[in-house]
Design an enzyme around this catalytic site. Structure first.
Site, PDB file in Angstrom:
ATOM      1  N   HIS A 197       1.189   0.302  14.819  1.00 59.21           N
ATOM      2  CA  HIS A 197       0.178   1.324  14.567  1.00 59.21           C
ATOM      3  C   HIS A 197      -1.101   0.948  15.306  1.00 59.21           C
ATOM      4  CE1 HIS A 197       2.476   3.209  11.411  1.00 59.21           C
ATOM      5  NE2 HIS A 197       2.409   2.175  10.595  1.00 59.21           N
TER       6      HIS A 197
ATOM      7  N   GLU B  54       8.029   1.531   4.249  1.00 57.83           N
ATOM      8  CA  GLU B  54       7.597   0.862   5.472  1.00 57.83           C
ATOM      9  C   GLU B  54       7.729  -0.645   5.245  1.00 57.83           C
ATOM     10  OE1 GLU B  54       3.266   0.701   6.234  1.00 57.83           O
ATOM     11  OE2 GLU B  54       3.700   1.010   8.359  1.00 57.83           O
TER      12      GLU B  54
ATOM     13  N   HIS C 153       4.771   7.278   2.401  1.00 62.00           N
ATOM     14  CA  HIS C 153       5.520   6.031   2.281  1.00 62.00           C
ATOM     15  C   HIS C 153       4.870   5.036   1.338  1.00 62.00           C
ATOM     16  CE1 HIS C 153       2.781   4.779   5.692  1.00 62.00           C
ATOM     17  NE2 HIS C 153       2.771   3.640   5.042  1.00 62.00           N
TER      18      HIS C 153
ATOM     19  N   TYR D  87       9.219   2.518   9.853  1.00 61.05           N
ATOM     20  CA  TYR D  87       9.362   3.509   8.793  1.00 61.05           C
ATOM     21  C   TYR D  87      10.844   3.762   8.598  1.00 61.05           C
ATOM     22  CZ  TYR D  87       4.402   5.036   9.000  1.00 61.05           C
ATOM     23  OH  TYR D  87       3.039   5.116   8.948  1.00 61.05           O
TER      24      TYR D  87
ATOM     25  N   HIS E 244       0.844  -1.198   0.000  1.00 61.89           N
ATOM     26  CA  HIS E 244       0.000   0.000   0.000  1.00 61.89           C
ATOM     27  C   HIS E 244       0.875   1.242   0.000  1.00 61.89           C
ATOM     28  CE1 HIS E 244       0.796  -0.562   4.391  1.00 61.89           C
ATOM     29  NE2 HIS E 244       0.864   0.749   4.379  1.00 61.89           N
TER      30      HIS E 244
ATOM     31  N   HIS F 263      -6.126  -1.715   4.617  1.00 61.44           N
ATOM     32  CA  HIS F 263      -5.994  -0.567   3.711  1.00 61.44           C
ATOM     33  C   HIS F 263      -5.186  -0.947   2.477  1.00 61.44           C
ATOM     34  CE1 HIS F 263      -2.283  -0.535   5.852  1.00 61.44           C
ATOM     35  NE2 HIS F 263      -1.918   0.692   5.626  1.00 61.44           N
TER      36      HIS F 263
END
Ligand code: FES
Ligand SMILES: [Fe+2]
Lengths: 111, 308
Positions: free
Chosen positions: B247, B266, B215, B256, B153, B200
């Site tokens: 997260h 990431e 990222h 990161y 992503h 996501h």
């Protein structure tokens, strides 16, 4: 490796920076809280400075943040320059906010 | 649930300040496989478990950042339908011919309200993951570096993330999974959208400059492999921004870090699976620290200000 003094005009601080080390890594080693370290690789522009005296070598840095003309006149990304003599520099860009307490260019002016 | 429109993120075209240095980093440290170079000098890479020819393309440029982010769609008919819907919605689209990117079919390219270029395509040569489709082994033995499973992503930054969300929801049939509200309690600071069963597939943060990259993310299998990734980063003196940590949003464990041009990447693992009957999750501004970094419970300054 020879070390050189890097003097930050804005704060009247100085630190020793190894010739093999970027000016930004030297500043990081100062351990000063709030030095806004970004990518450390010449892409994000947060570490922009103006070198007012001294010699240094550069590595390729993003033209989105330092144009060729600016580079020729002493502006640079601190993570992409290494000192070959003592340096004096001024902090520019979003780094001013945390180094100099300048709120005009806040590091969190995003939202 | 069937995934039958936009399938997944398919490629990120990233700019490199020093192409050789970047290729070395992406192959030896991140551990992607180089799958080709085209006439214009772009370098094509894939993660080991991806079947398609490429998921990361590096282009020599004088600035860092993301040229475009591509999504694979189910088939040519879907591509045509989505192109039509985009136009109906008022988005101008452009067809990039097949073969412009190696082993990649025609791409429908358009600009979203935050200024980013997004591409849809249906065809990309399947080169396989090295295990075959018949009675495969569990993993490929010839892996280098961090060696993620796949490009997963991206998080992008720009002004009109509301316009982005409407376009992704209304036209491309993405769904809102999580959001962070600003102090006013109404404006979205950030949104996480899915086109699949993942928590996501793309996320966006409101920012004063358009077309920025926060990222591009690569998926690892376990938390253990996230720790191992951090070890490999230290061994190679990679610039780390944050982590290993977790997260709150999506619950993924994460690091990161930055590529040699300053583009943030990431590596993450975990997080939950999303289903269409799930309500969106909302985070309030006073809890944004825990939302982004679940253990530190505060944002680092770089999260909102360091982008390419
Ligand atoms: S820290 Fe990103 S350009 Fe220097
Ligand atoms: Fe992510």
């Amino acid at each position: 490796m020879p070390r050189h003094r890097v003097f930050i005009e804005d704060t009247q601080e100085s630190f020793a920076c190894d010739e093999a080390q970027s000016v930004l890594l030297g500043m990081e080693a100062l351990g000063r809280k709030g030095i806004p370290v970004g990518c450390r690789n010449g892409g994000c522009g947060v570490c922009k400075v103006e070198v007012t005296s001294g010699q240094y070598v550069t590595r390729v840095m993003s033209r989105a943040h330092v144009s060729a003309e600016e580079e020729a006149s002493g502006r640079a990304l601190a993570c992409r320059i290494r000192p070959t003599t003592d340096l004096r520099l001024r902090v520019l860009g979003s780094m001013r906010a945390t180094v100099c307490g300048d709120t005009r260019a806040s590091a969190t002016d995003a939202p | 649930m069937a995934i039958n429109g936009v399938l997944r993120p398919g490629h990120a075209v990233l700019r490199a300040l020093d192409l050789d240095e970047s290729v070395h980093f992406y192959t030896e440290v991140l551990g992607l496989q180089e799958t080709g170079r085209d006439k214009s000098g772009r370098v094509y890479l894939k993660a080991w478990d991806e079947r398609d020819h490429n998921s990361v393309v590096l282009r020599q440029a004088d600035r860092a950042g993301l040229d475009c982010f591509g999504f694979k769609v189910l088939n040519d008919a879907t591509l045509n339908t989505l192109e039509g819907r985009l136009r109906e919605y008022g988005v101008s689209t452009e067809r990039v011919p097949a073969g412009d990117m190696l082993e990649t079919g025609e791409r429908v390219r358009f600009q979203i309200p935050t200024g980013h270029l997004i591409e849809l395509y249906a065809q990309k040569t399947s080169v396989g993951n090295g295990l075959g489709d018949l009675n495969p082994e569990a993993w490929a033995p010839n892996q280098k570096g961090i060696s993620p499973l796949r490009m997963d992503h991206a998080l992008i930054y720009g002004g009109d993330i509301d316009g982005n969300r409407r376009l992704f929801e209304d036209v491309l049939e993405f769904t809102l999974v999580e959001r962070v509200k600003l102090e006013d309690g109404t404006t979205d600071l950030a949104t996480w959208l899915t086109c699949s069963n993942k928590a996501h597939d793309i996320a966006m943060v409101r920012h004063h400059e358009d077309a920025k990259l926060h990222h591009v993310s690569f998926m690892l299998e376990t938390w253990e492999s996230v720790l191992r990734a951090a070890d490999i980063m230290s061994m190679n003196r990679v610039s780390i921004d944050m982590g290993p940590t977790r997260h709150g949003i999506t619950r993924g464990t994460t690091i990161y870090f930055f590529d040699p041009s300053g583009n943030r990447l990431e590596t993450f693992s975990g997080g939950y699976q999303w289903y269409p009957d799930q309500n969106p999750i909302t985070w309030t501004w006073d809890e944004v620290g825990r939302a982004i970094y679940y253990h530190d419970r505060k944002l680092n300054p770089a999260f909102l200000s360091v982008v390419t």
